[in-house]
Scaffold this active site. Structure first.
Site, PDB file in Angstrom:
ATOM      1  N   HIS A  15     -98.184 -10.145  48.630  1.00  0.00           N
ATOM      2  CA  HIS A  15     -98.928 -10.909  49.636  1.00  0.00           C
ATOM      3  C   HIS A  15    -100.266 -10.205  49.860  1.00  0.00           C
ATOM      4  O   HIS A  15    -100.573  -9.199  49.201  1.00  0.00           O
ATOM      5  CB  HIS A  15     -98.105 -11.095  50.915  1.00  0.00           C
ATOM      6  CG  HIS A  15     -97.647  -9.828  51.583  1.00  0.00           C
ATOM      7  ND1 HIS A  15     -98.507  -8.816  51.966  1.00  0.00           N
ATOM      8  CD2 HIS A  15     -96.402  -9.408  51.932  1.00  0.00           C
ATOM      9  CE1 HIS A  15     -97.827  -7.857  52.531  1.00  0.00           C
ATOM     10  NE2 HIS A  15     -96.539  -8.168  52.515  1.00  0.00           N
ATOM     11  N   LYS A  25     -97.930  -7.594  62.237  1.00  0.00           N
ATOM     12  CA  LYS A  25     -98.002  -7.095  60.861  1.00  0.00           C
ATOM     13  C   LYS A  25     -97.494  -8.202  59.958  1.00  0.00           C
ATOM     14  O   LYS A  25     -96.407  -8.737  60.162  1.00  0.00           O
ATOM     15  CB  LYS A  25     -97.123  -5.864  60.691  1.00  0.00           C
ATOM     16  CG  LYS A  25     -97.159  -5.373  59.251  1.00  0.00           C
ATOM     17  CD  LYS A  25     -96.192  -4.242  58.974  1.00  0.00           C
ATOM     18  CE  LYS A  25     -96.269  -3.861  57.505  1.00  0.00           C
ATOM     19  NZ  LYS A  25     -94.997  -3.751  56.826  1.00  0.00           N
ATOM     20  N   LYS A  66     -93.507 -11.052  54.580  1.00  0.00           N
ATOM     21  CA  LYS A  66     -92.810 -12.216  54.028  1.00  0.00           C
ATOM     22  C   LYS A  66     -91.605 -12.573  54.898  1.00  0.00           C
ATOM     23  O   LYS A  66     -91.350 -13.725  55.187  1.00  0.00           O
ATOM     24  CB  LYS A  66     -92.336 -11.908  52.603  1.00  0.00           C
ATOM     25  CG  LYS A  66     -93.366 -12.251  51.542  1.00  0.00           C
ATOM     26  CD  LYS A  66     -93.291 -13.729  51.158  1.00  0.00           C
ATOM     27  CE  LYS A  66     -94.542 -14.245  50.486  1.00  0.00           C
ATOM     28  NZ  LYS A  66     -94.841 -13.660  49.204  1.00  0.00           N
ATOM     29  N   CYS A 112     -86.978   0.239  54.169  1.00  0.00           N
ATOM     30  CA  CYS A 112     -87.846   1.420  53.995  1.00  0.00           C
ATOM     31  C   CYS A 112     -87.350   2.310  52.863  1.00  0.00           C
ATOM     32  O   CYS A 112     -88.074   3.165  52.393  1.00  0.00           O
ATOM     33  CB  CYS A 112     -87.859   2.305  55.247  1.00  0.00           C
ATOM     34  SG  CYS A 112     -88.713   1.647  56.660  1.00  0.00           S
ATOM     35  N   HIS A 141    -100.532  -6.289  50.209  1.00  0.00           N
ATOM     36  CA  HIS A 141    -100.561  -5.502  48.969  1.00  0.00           C
ATOM     37  C   HIS A 141    -101.926  -5.632  48.291  1.00  0.00           C
ATOM     38  O   HIS A 141    -102.502  -4.651  47.816  1.00  0.00           O
ATOM     39  CB  HIS A 141     -99.472  -5.978  47.993  1.00  0.00           C
ATOM     40  CG  HIS A 141     -98.102  -6.016  48.589  1.00  0.00           C
ATOM     41  ND1 HIS A 141     -97.447  -7.193  48.877  1.00  0.00           N
ATOM     42  CD2 HIS A 141     -97.265  -5.019  48.976  1.00  0.00           C
ATOM     43  CE1 HIS A 141     -96.257  -6.916  49.394  1.00  0.00           C
ATOM     44  NE2 HIS A 141     -96.127  -5.601  49.471  1.00  0.00           N
ATOM     45  N   HIS A 155     -89.283  -2.363  60.375  1.00  0.00           N
ATOM     46  CA  HIS A 155     -88.833  -3.674  59.908  1.00  0.00           C
ATOM     47  C   HIS A 155     -88.119  -4.496  60.971  1.00  0.00           C
ATOM     48  O   HIS A 155     -87.870  -5.684  60.772  1.00  0.00           O
ATOM     49  CB  HIS A 155     -87.938  -3.516  58.677  1.00  0.00           C
ATOM     50  CG  HIS A 155     -88.699  -3.020  57.486  1.00  0.00           C
ATOM     51  ND1 HIS A 155     -88.831  -1.676  57.197  1.00  0.00           N
ATOM     52  CD2 HIS A 155     -89.441  -3.685  56.559  1.00  0.00           C
ATOM     53  CE1 HIS A 155     -89.585  -1.541  56.118  1.00  0.00           C
ATOM     54  NE2 HIS A 155     -89.975  -2.734  55.716  1.00  0.00           N
ATOM     55  N   CYS A 195     -82.404   2.834  56.540  1.00  0.00           N
ATOM     56  CA  CYS A 195     -83.041   1.510  56.496  1.00  0.00           C
ATOM     57  C   CYS A 195     -83.294   1.174  55.028  1.00  0.00           C
ATOM     58  O   CYS A 195     -84.077   1.858  54.358  1.00  0.00           O
ATOM     59  CB  CYS A 195     -84.361   1.488  57.272  1.00  0.00           C
ATOM     60  SG  CYS A 195     -85.273  -0.074  57.001  1.00  0.00           S
ATOM     61  N   CYS A 222     -84.576  -0.460  62.715  1.00  0.00           N
ATOM     62  CA  CYS A 222     -85.709   0.268  62.136  1.00  0.00           C
ATOM     63  C   CYS A 222     -86.974  -0.148  62.882  1.00  0.00           C
ATOM     64  O   CYS A 222     -87.221  -1.333  63.063  1.00  0.00           O
ATOM     65  CB  CYS A 222     -85.838  -0.099  60.656  1.00  0.00           C
ATOM     66  SG  CYS A 222     -87.459   0.324  59.976  1.00  0.00           S
TER      67      CYS A 222
END
Ligand code: ME8
Length: 526
Positions: A23, A308, A311, A135, A26, A160, A132, A157
């Site tokens: 996405h 943040k 996806k 991660c 990145h 996430h 996690c 986490c």
């Protein structure tokens, strides 16, 4: 301007997980890394730019299983259909692409880890903790947050927002606790190793609490690099992944190349993976007696709708959704210019459209098309020779020279947003110069042909400097501009124009064919 380095300027992106398609988060890291690589190439340094994919571990394995296939097939599919194509979408100029499933990596990882084992840096122990999978990391109890709603009663986490799993394993540990003081000393001696300042402070205060030994193997699944002395274990995915930066440039295989390329000059990462790069990676290298990278730069989050982007939260945007409308140059420009590198930044369609229209279509693009149109109209498309300069030309030339120096200094402190702002002072000065000099009015007076020639030549010179300065950010548009200025024949390829010389006024050769092509940045329809 700093001297060209006597060795390779080596820059890296993180290697991305192949559990999903890329996405714009990145793509953001890759665009910044690419910009820095291209800039340094234009400084005539020897540059090596590496990117790639991180393919082992539980996260990728589970995604493959959920898609009813095996991990290797899944990884191959994602690399070929998603990760490699996106590099073309955003015009990345990487010199290599490493996959952690390649033999050139796997074999060297085994040797590295065997070396640490033989040196007594690794021991067998057991661990129970909260893991996690997203991660791929054990969390400390203090890191976790209490779940609410559907996750009430569970520990989550903090990155996430998903429940952690309690894992208990017998596995192998790296004696990382022995590196606490050595790392603190290293940060002290190398104050620029971690940037920006906020990231450095976070790392230093984390290490000051004292490091724990690090579990470096897993035995509950087998998608990874086998531990050479115990085949019932695979190497922890982060140890495997970090080593890509060394294995890709010949560590343990091509000593000459490794010596020339290593250490990395800048590892670009998001702040989610700062500790891996600024704590674990240098500790691993210290243990192996390998020199440490020169800099880890952790940038902020790309936010969409204030959160943040990810996806899993359905805010993920594929780069092609943006490049299909605006093109790759505008995509690159926007992310480089609009976000202060290091801080979080918000993406919105309104914002990119507004900058596109104002800065690219009406600013830079319009400058290029009006100059080409006037050279065609008044001088039949042949660049006229300038006559005597006035203060106005001298002022424009001075802005150009300053823009080169300021942009280069900004790149040196890894501030692409500042570099582009400095370049924009020249876009604005050149547009202002034309508005003030009114070549269309001067053209009406036959006795002022020389003055008209000077104005158009000087405007074209400003465009020449802009093509060189903006090439790292917008390679496609600048290649077309270079072509339209008829510059290649006398001056050579755009990518080979030395940055240090860009501000020297008067390089375009009179008589060069100036062509009017399509607009560099066509205006958007309302
Ligand atoms: O962490 N904003 O891979 P990954 C800005 N495989 N940058 C973002 C972002 C966002 N919203 N989302 C992702 C891994 N990124 C490991 C790395 S390296 C040896 C191993 C970018 O696929 C940012 O660079 O989860 C972040 O650090 C990286 O993608 C994480 O990519």
């Amino acid at each position: 301007m700093p001297d060209a380095a006597d060795s390779t300027f080596y820059v890296t992106t993180p290697i991305y997980y192949v559990n999903d398609a890329p996405h714009i988060g990145h793509a953001y890291t890759t665009v910044v890394t690419d910009f820095i690589a291209r800039w340094h190439r234009q400084r005539q340094e020897d540059v090596w730019f590496l990117t790639g994919t991180d393919e082992h571990g539980q996260k990728v394995l589970r995604t493959a299983e959920a898609n009813k296939t095996d991990a290797r097939t899944w990884a191959d599919r994602l690399v070929e259909n998603a990760w490699k194509p996106v590099l073309e979408t955003i015009d990345a100029s990487n010199d290599d692409f490493i996959r952690t499933t390649e033999d050139r990596h796997v074999e060297r990882v085994k040797e590295f880890i065997q070396g640490l084992y033989d040196a007594g840096e690794i021991f067998e122990g057991s661990y129970e903790g909260a893991y996690c999978v997203a991660c791929e990391e054990y969390k400390q109890p203090g890191d976790l947050i209490e779940g609410t709603g559907e996750f009430a009663g569970q520990q989550l986490c903090p990155i996430h927002g998903r429940p952690v799993e309690i894992l208990a394993e017998k596995n192998y540990f790296f004696r990382m606790s022995q590196y606490t003081d050595k790392l603190l000393e290293f940060y002290e001696r190398n104050p620029d190793f971690v940037q920006p300042e906020s990231a450095r402070n976070e790392v230093v205060s984390f290490v000051k609490q004292g490091l724990q030994d690090l579990s470096i193997s897993r035995s509950t699944f087998d998608w990874g690099v086998t531990v050479p002395w115990d085949e019932s274990h695979v190497i922890y995915v982060w140890i495997d992944a970090l080593l890509n930066y060394a294995t890709a440039v010949g560590y343990g295989a091509d000593d000459e190349k490794f010596r020339r390329t290593w250490p990395a000059d800048i590892h670009f990462v998001g702040k989610d993976i700062l500790r891996f790069h600024a704590v674990i990676w240098p500790a691993m290298l210290m243990a192996a007696g390998v020199p440490l990278p020169r800099k880890v730069f952790a940038h902020g989050w790309l936010l969409v709708g204030g959160e943040k982007m990810s996806k899993s939260k359905l805010t993920g945007i594929a780069p092609a959704e943006i490049t299909d409308t605006f093109g790759s140059d505008a995509f690159r420009y926007y992310f480089l210019r609009a976000i202060a590198f290091g801080s979080d930044g918000s993406f919105s369609w309104e914002d990119i459209a507004a900058r596109y229209q104002a800065e690219l279509a009406n600013g830079f693009g319009n400058l290029a098309s009006r100059v080409a149109a006037m050279v065609n109209k008044y001088f039949d498309g042949s660049l006229p020779a300038p006559a005597a300069s006035t203060e106005a030309e001298e002022a424009l030339a001075a802005v150009a020279e300053r823009a080169v120096a300021e942009a280069d200094a900004a790149v040196e402190r890894v501030a692409p947003h500042d570099a582009l702002a400095a370049v924009w002072s020249l876009v604005e000065a050149a547009n202002g110069y034309i508005t003030e000099q009114q070549p269309w009015a001067v053209a009406k007076d036959e006795s002022q042909r020389e003055r008209l020639a000077t104005i158009l030549y000087s405007s074209a010179e400003a465009l020449r400097v802009l093509a060189v300065l903006l090439n790292a950010a917008m390679p496609k548009a600048c290649a077309r501009l270079w072509e339209s200025l008829g510059a290649a024949e006398a001056l050579g390829a755009l990518a080979e124009q030395p940055l240090a010389d860009a501000g020297r006024w008067g390089q375009l050769v009179p008589g060069a064919p100036v062509t009017k092509g399509d607009a560099l940045f066509p205006r958007l329809d309302a």
